[in-house]
Design an enzyme around this catalytic site. Structure first.
Site, PDB file in Angstrom:
ATOM      1  N   GLY A 144       8.181  26.090   1.611  1.00 30.21           N
ATOM      2  CA  GLY A 144       7.675  25.925   0.243  1.00 30.21           C
ATOM      3  C   GLY A 144       6.928  27.176  -0.184  1.00 30.21           C
ATOM      4  N   TRP A 169      12.716  19.194  -4.053  1.00 29.21           N
ATOM      5  CA  TRP A 169      11.721  19.252  -5.133  1.00 29.21           C
ATOM      6  C   TRP A 169      12.234  20.102  -6.293  1.00 29.21           C
ATOM      7  CZ3 TRP A 169       8.466  15.572  -4.913  1.00 29.21           C
ATOM      8  CH2 TRP A 169       7.931  15.138  -3.703  1.00 29.21           C
ATOM      9  N   GLN A 287     -26.505  12.327 -23.861  1.00 26.35           N
ATOM     10  CA  GLN A 287     -26.443  13.717 -23.392  1.00 26.35           C
ATOM     11  C   GLN A 287     -25.389  13.921 -22.314  1.00 26.35           C
ATOM     12  OE1 GLN A 287     -30.360  14.983 -22.220  1.00 26.35           O
ATOM     13  NE2 GLN A 287     -31.090  15.123 -24.321  1.00 26.35           N
ATOM     14  N   GLU A 371       5.211  26.194  -8.413  1.00 26.81           N
ATOM     15  CA  GLU A 371       5.153  27.593  -8.870  1.00 26.81           C
ATOM     16  C   GLU A 371       3.978  28.326  -8.224  1.00 26.81           C
ATOM     17  OE1 GLU A 371       7.136  28.977 -11.351  1.00 26.81           O
ATOM     18  OE2 GLU A 371       8.167  27.215 -12.123  1.00 26.81           O
TER      19      GLU A 371
HETATM   20  C1  LIG Z   1       7.352  17.835  -9.287  1.00 25.78           C
HETATM   21  C2  LIG Z   1       7.722  19.115  -8.620  1.00 25.78           C
HETATM   22  C3  LIG Z   1       8.728  19.910  -9.147  1.00 25.78           C
HETATM   23  C4  LIG Z   1       9.135  21.082  -8.508  1.00 25.78           C
HETATM   24  N1  LIG Z   1      10.156  21.834  -9.018  1.00 25.78           N
HETATM   25  C5  LIG Z   1      10.660  22.885  -8.295  1.00 25.78           C
HETATM   26  C6  LIG Z   1      11.828  23.574  -8.747  1.00 25.78           C
HETATM   27  O1  LIG Z   1      12.362  23.304  -9.821  1.00 25.78           O
HETATM   28  N2  LIG Z   1      12.352  24.563  -7.953  1.00 25.78           N
HETATM   29  C7  LIG Z   1      11.784  24.904  -6.744  1.00 25.78           C
HETATM   30  O2  LIG Z   1      12.313  25.787  -6.078  1.00 25.78           O
HETATM   31  N3  LIG Z   1      10.650  24.266  -6.312  1.00 25.78           N
HETATM   32  C8  LIG Z   1      10.091  23.268  -7.042  1.00 25.78           C
HETATM   33  N4  LIG Z   1       8.961  22.592  -6.603  1.00 25.78           N
HETATM   34  C9  LIG Z   1       8.406  22.948  -5.293  1.00 25.78           C
HETATM   35  C10 LIG Z   1       7.076  23.678  -5.342  1.00 25.78           C
HETATM   36  O3  LIG Z   1       7.250  24.976  -5.849  1.00 25.78           O
HETATM   37  C11 LIG Z   1       6.469  23.641  -3.936  1.00 25.78           C
HETATM   38  O4  LIG Z   1       6.060  22.310  -3.717  1.00 25.78           O
HETATM   39  C12 LIG Z   1       5.312  24.607  -3.769  1.00 25.78           C
HETATM   40  O5  LIG Z   1       5.763  25.935  -3.728  1.00 25.78           O
HETATM   41  C13 LIG Z   1       4.502  24.327  -2.487  1.00 25.78           C
HETATM   42  O6  LIG Z   1       5.353  24.194  -1.384  1.00 25.78           O
HETATM   43  P1  LIG Z   1       5.201  22.922  -0.421  1.00 25.78           P
HETATM   44  O7  LIG Z   1       5.157  21.688  -1.234  1.00 25.78           O
HETATM   45  O8  LIG Z   1       6.246  23.038   0.629  1.00 25.78           O
HETATM   46  O9  LIG Z   1       3.770  23.074   0.258  1.00 25.78           O
HETATM   47  P2  LIG Z   1       3.425  23.956   1.551  1.00 25.78           P
HETATM   48  O10 LIG Z   1       3.911  25.358   1.413  1.00 25.78           O
HETATM   49  O11 LIG Z   1       3.834  23.196   2.770  1.00 25.78           O
HETATM   50  O12 LIG Z   1       1.824  24.004   1.476  1.00 25.78           O
HETATM   51  C14 LIG Z   1       1.008  22.902   1.909  1.00 25.78           C
HETATM   52  C15 LIG Z   1      -0.454  23.331   1.748  1.00 25.78           C
HETATM   53  O13 LIG Z   1      -0.725  24.458   2.588  1.00 25.78           O
HETATM   54  C16 LIG Z   1      -1.266  25.515   1.813  1.00 25.78           C
HETATM   55  N5  LIG Z   1      -0.804  26.801   2.355  1.00 25.78           N
HETATM   56  C17 LIG Z   1       0.471  27.198   2.598  1.00 25.78           C
HETATM   57  N6  LIG Z   1       0.483  28.442   3.101  1.00 25.78           N
HETATM   58  C18 LIG Z   1      -0.803  28.867   3.138  1.00 25.78           C
HETATM   59  C19 LIG Z   1      -1.450  30.078   3.535  1.00 25.78           C
HETATM   60  N7  LIG Z   1      -0.764  31.161   3.935  1.00 25.78           N
HETATM   61  N8  LIG Z   1      -2.798  30.137   3.472  1.00 25.78           N
HETATM   62  C20 LIG Z   1      -3.514  29.082   3.010  1.00 25.78           C
HETATM   63  N9  LIG Z   1      -2.987  27.908   2.626  1.00 25.78           N
HETATM   64  C21 LIG Z   1      -1.644  27.816   2.689  1.00 25.78           C
HETATM   65  C22 LIG Z   1      -0.767  25.294   0.391  1.00 25.78           C
HETATM   66  O14 LIG Z   1      -1.624  25.899  -0.553  1.00 25.78           O
HETATM   67  C23 LIG Z   1      -0.779  23.774   0.312  1.00 25.78           C
HETATM   68  O15 LIG Z   1      -2.068  23.326  -0.036  1.00 25.78           O
HETATM   69  C24 LIG Z   1       8.495  21.464  -7.281  1.00 25.78           C
HETATM   70  C25 LIG Z   1       7.441  20.676  -6.776  1.00 25.78           C
HETATM   71  C26 LIG Z   1       7.048  19.528  -7.435  1.00 25.78           C
HETATM   72  C27 LIG Z   1       5.915  18.701  -6.876  1.00 25.78           C
END
Ligand SMILES: Cc1cc2nc3c(=O)[nH]c(=O)nc-3n(C[C@H](O)[C@H](O)[C@H](O)COP(=O)(O)OP(=O)(O)OC[C@H]3O[C@@H](n4cnc5c(N)ncnc54)[C@H](O)[C@@H]3O)c2cc1C
Length: 392
Positions: A144, A169, A287, A371
């Site tokens: 991700g 996703w 307030q 994003e």
């Molecule tokens: C409703 C929805 C629509 C979406 N649409 C699209 C789309 O159209 N196309 C597409 O390609 N993607 C899409 N996404 C995916 C989205 O871009 C990813 O969910 C996002 O990039 C985060 O990846 P992940 O969920 O795998 O989280 P992970 O990368 O697994 O992260 C989990 C947690 O770890 C933290 N983390 C990760 N690496 C680090 C680091 N180096 N240091 C500190 N903290 C870290 C993150 O901040 C997060 O809090 C969508 C997601 C949702 C929820």
């Protein structure tokens, strides 16, 4: 759902920074949202369905390819008009704005910037008119925040590419005709491929059970030995910088969009504070409630200024990725905090679908994650100012 009587806050007379075209675009989008989105959005969010009947209207207001040149069917507007369209649509619902963002910045943008002339002519007019909808496949089940690890790949088979892997996703996936998919070639280089619905081995199962962005369709993209014609490779840019360039454009739109959601929550809470009587007077006379409202309008005003300036820099082609990260991170966090405070101000009514606040609040939980997550954008700023990469 209550009638939409939204009035936008403009505490610092920021309208004076907009030209006539900006105001025209903003006002017509606002009217369209009041007419076409507000009356139906609660119902569609409740039943977790994207309202496909508004696709034509979104195309007509220029929400698909606002800044794409008119010769390809786009609206040929500047970056501030694009931002204002995103602001107004997200004032209605983040899920609808997501659909428009994906279409414009994640599908049309890469075809325009990284595609050849034949690809531009084939896809952009149909995407601009809403005849075809698109999606963008970068995120994978195991990658991700770190898309460089992606395992989706394609092999050169002479007269075609053979694509395998899976994305998840993915906004718009369940109904998109066109997917811009990021995959690695045999040498591990990331390229963009245009995959069309109907190609054998390509499926798009819908993701259910979401508490957020319920009016936006989300799904997976599954590629099982999909034969992709060689003409469908985006030739003009490769490497991870290609999808990241699309994300810059989308994140910029999100920065504006989040202001829309925040304005709607603030406007609703302000109005409610004058109508709701407790202890014999409107709650707006207490307030503690004034503190919430005063902090909301302060944060909205700061975000408006930040984002307007970013729009000027975008128009001059001078905005950096790190500047865009800062605005996306700040504005979404600002909107989510305002949604949470506004929800409290409405008491029990705050959890009702009669009002938009709880829907905005739940939507923004996705917006703060997709994003680039809130924390990842902080690391981008950290890297930019210190020169140290804290990702690894
Ligand atoms: C409703 C929805 C629509 C979406 N649409 C699209 C789309 O159209 N196309 C597409 O390609 N993607 C899409 N996404 C995916 C989205 O871009 C990813 O969910 C996002 O990039 C985060 O990846 P992940 O969920 O795998 O989280 P992970 O990368 O697994 O992260 C989990 C947690 O770890 C933290 N983390 C990760 N690496 C680090 C680091 N180096 N240091 C500190 N903290 C870290 C993150 O901040 C997060 O809090 C969508 C997601 C949702 C929820």
């Amino acid at each position: 759902m209550k009638p939409d009587i939204f009035e936008a806050p403009d505490y610092y007379n920021l309208d004076e920074l907009l030209n006539e075209e900006h105001k025209l675009v903003r006002n017509s989008t606002r009217s369209w949202v009041k007419r076409e989105v507000s009356p139906i959005i609660n119902e569609y969010a409740q039943k977790a369905e994207f309202p496909k009947q508004i696709i034509k209207g979104l195309a007509n207001i220029g929400a698909f390819g606002a800044y794409i040149p008119q010769e390809y069917g786009g609206a040929g507007l500047d970056q501030i008009s694009y931002g204002l369209i995103m602001q107004e649509i997200e004032r209605g619902d983040s899920g609808i704005r997501s659909t428009a963002s994906v279409q414009s910045s994640l599908v049309m943008y890469p075809i325009w910037k990284y595609g050849n002339e034949a690809q531009r002519k084939k896809y952009l007019p149909k995407l601009a008119s809403g005849e075809w909808m698109g999606c963008f496949g970068l995120t994978e089940p195991d990658y991700g925040s770190n898309p460089s690890g992606m395992v989706t790949n394609f092999k050169d088979k002479g007269d075609h590419y053979l694509l395998n892997g899976a994305k998840m996703w993915i906004s718009n996936a369940p109904f998109a005709q066109v997917a811009v998919v990021w995959a690695k070639n045999e040498t591990g280089r990331v390229h963009g491929l245009i995959v069309e619905r109907g190609m054998v081995g390509f499926s798009t199962p819908e993701t259910h059970n979401k508490w957020s962005l319920r009016a936006s369709a989300t799904g997976e993209l599954i590629f099982e030995n999909v034969k992709v014609p060689k003409d469908n490779l985006l030739p003009n840019k490769s490497g991870l910088g290609a999808p990241l360039g699309c994300l810059d454009s989308a994140r910029y739109g999100i920065a504006w969009g989040a202001i829309g959601a925040a304005m709607d929550c603030y406007d609703t809470a302000l109005r409610y504070s004058k109508e709701r009587i407790q202890f014999g007077k409107p709650i707006g006379k207490f307030q503690l409630q004034q503190k919430k409202l005063a902090e909301m309008i302060t944060e909205i005003t700061k975000a408006q200024l930040l984002t307007w300036r970013l729009g000027v820099l975008r128009n001059q082609d001078k905005a950096t990725s790190a500047q865009i990260s800062m605005a996306k991170r700040n504005n979404v966090d600002m909107a989510l905090n305002i949604a949470r405070e506004a929800r409290q101000m409405l008491g029990a009514m705050g959890i009702s679908g009669e009002y938009s606040i709880m829907r905005h609040m739940m939507n923004l939980e996705s917006v703060i994650t997709y994003e680039g997550t809130h924390d990842i954008h902080l690391l981008i700023t950290g890297l930019d100012i210190t020169g140290y990469n804290a990702f690894k």
